[in-house]
Design a protein around this motif. Structure first.
Motif, PDB file in Angstrom:
ATOM      1  N   HIS A 260       7.556  -2.706 -10.495  1.00  0.00           N
ATOM      2  CA  HIS A 260       7.250  -1.422 -11.123  1.00  0.00           C
ATOM      3  C   HIS A 260       5.739  -1.156 -11.179  1.00  0.00           C
ATOM      4  N   SER A 261       4.949  -2.188 -11.003  1.00  0.00           N
ATOM      5  CA  SER A 261       3.490  -2.062 -11.126  1.00  0.00           C
ATOM      6  C   SER A 261       2.861  -1.022 -10.203  1.00  0.00           C
ATOM      7  N   PRO A 262       3.290  -0.884  -8.936  1.00  0.00           N
ATOM      8  CA  PRO A 262       2.688   0.159  -8.090  1.00  0.00           C
ATOM      9  C   PRO A 262       2.916   1.571  -8.636  1.00  0.00           C
ATOM     10  N   ARG A 263       4.061   1.813  -9.268  1.00  0.00           N
ATOM     11  CA  ARG A 263       4.332   3.138  -9.850  1.00  0.00           C
ATOM     12  C   ARG A 263       3.367   3.417 -10.998  1.00  0.00           C
TER      13      ARG A 263
ATOM     14  N   THR B 142       0.830  -1.204   0.000  1.00  0.00           N
ATOM     15  CA  THR B 142       0.000   0.000   0.000  1.00  0.00           C
ATOM     16  C   THR B 142       0.866   1.257   0.000  1.00  0.00           C
ATOM     17  N   LEU B 143       1.958   1.234   0.754  1.00  0.00           N
ATOM     18  CA  LEU B 143       2.854   2.395   0.745  1.00  0.00           C
ATOM     19  C   LEU B 143       3.636   2.477  -0.562  1.00  0.00           C
ATOM     20  N   HIS B 144       3.997   1.329  -1.121  1.00  0.00           N
ATOM     21  CA  HIS B 144       4.688   1.288  -2.412  1.00  0.00           C
ATOM     22  C   HIS B 144       3.846   2.012  -3.465  1.00  0.00           C
TER      23      HIS B 144
ATOM     24  N   GLU C 280      14.116   2.390  -3.622  1.00  0.00           N
ATOM     25  CA  GLU C 280      13.740   3.466  -2.696  1.00  0.00           C
ATOM     26  C   GLU C 280      13.139   2.889  -1.422  1.00  0.00           C
ATOM     27  N   LEU C 281      12.266   1.896  -1.569  1.00  0.00           N
ATOM     28  CA  LEU C 281      11.656   1.279  -0.396  1.00  0.00           C
ATOM     29  C   LEU C 281      12.658   0.418   0.369  1.00  0.00           C
ATOM     30  N   ALA C 282      13.498  -0.316  -0.340  1.00  0.00           N
ATOM     31  CA  ALA C 282      14.466  -1.183   0.320  1.00  0.00           C
ATOM     32  C   ALA C 282      15.414  -0.385   1.215  1.00  0.00           C
TER      33      ALA C 282
END
Length: 172
Positions: free
Chosen positions: A120-123, A6-8, A17-19
């Motif tokens: 890449h799907s969340p972007r 959800t945050l992604h 960036e998340l890692a």
């Protein structure tokens, strides 16, 4: 790990960036949280993440629940942790960028979705969903860390705009 997904989506984050995020990179704010994405392909950015309208998909509520359940009390600790493969306990080490993409791909497969989801799907999903709600390309670019007139972002939005901004609307 629904909270990370959800945050992604909310920050339109890249896997790396998340890692790289630590607990301190998610700060409480009056309208939600501020996500500080310090490690970035383009440039660091602070992304405001408001409360969601549905508690079940709200990234702010999900972050708070994850932080408490995982015992994330060290501000310098990784925000996104691995789970022990056998005991399913939270480990100290953070996720690798590739692992973030793998989790999304597996979740899409388990859900029976025919399209192959990737990290890449969340972007792409944020860009498309935001445009469908009428948000301007500049606002979407700022949220996702794209350059204001990114060709990649324009390509994502073209899929939406071919029907909404069609030269034939009102002509036929």
């Amino acid at each position: 790990m629904t909270v990370r997904r959800t945050l992604h989506f909310a920050v339109a984050g890249r896997e790396h960036e998340l890692a790289a995020n630590r607990v301190r990179d998610y700060a409480d704010a009056p309208g939600g949280i501020q996500a500080d994405l310090r490690v970035s392909k383009v440039r660091p950015r602070v992304v405001p993440v408001p409360y969601g309208s549905r508690p079940s998909t709200c990234p702010v509520r999900a972050w708070s629940a994850w932080k408490e359940a995982a015992g994330l009390d060290d501000p310098d600790g990784y925000a996104w942790r691995r789970l022990h493969s056998r005991w399913h306990t939270v480990m100290d080490g953070g996720l690798q960028p590739e692992s973030i993409g793998d989790v999304i791909t597996r979740a899409g497969q388990r859900a029976g979705i025919e399209i192959r989801f990737t990290g890449h799907s969340p972007r792409r999903g944020l860009a498309t969903s935001s445009r469908l709600k009428g948000h301007d390309q500049i606002v979407i670019a700022k949220q996702g860390g794209w350059a204001p007139h990114s060709k990649v972002l324009a390509g994502y939005l073209e899929v939406v705009d071919q029907w909404e901004d069609n030269a034939l609307l009102g002509v036929l």
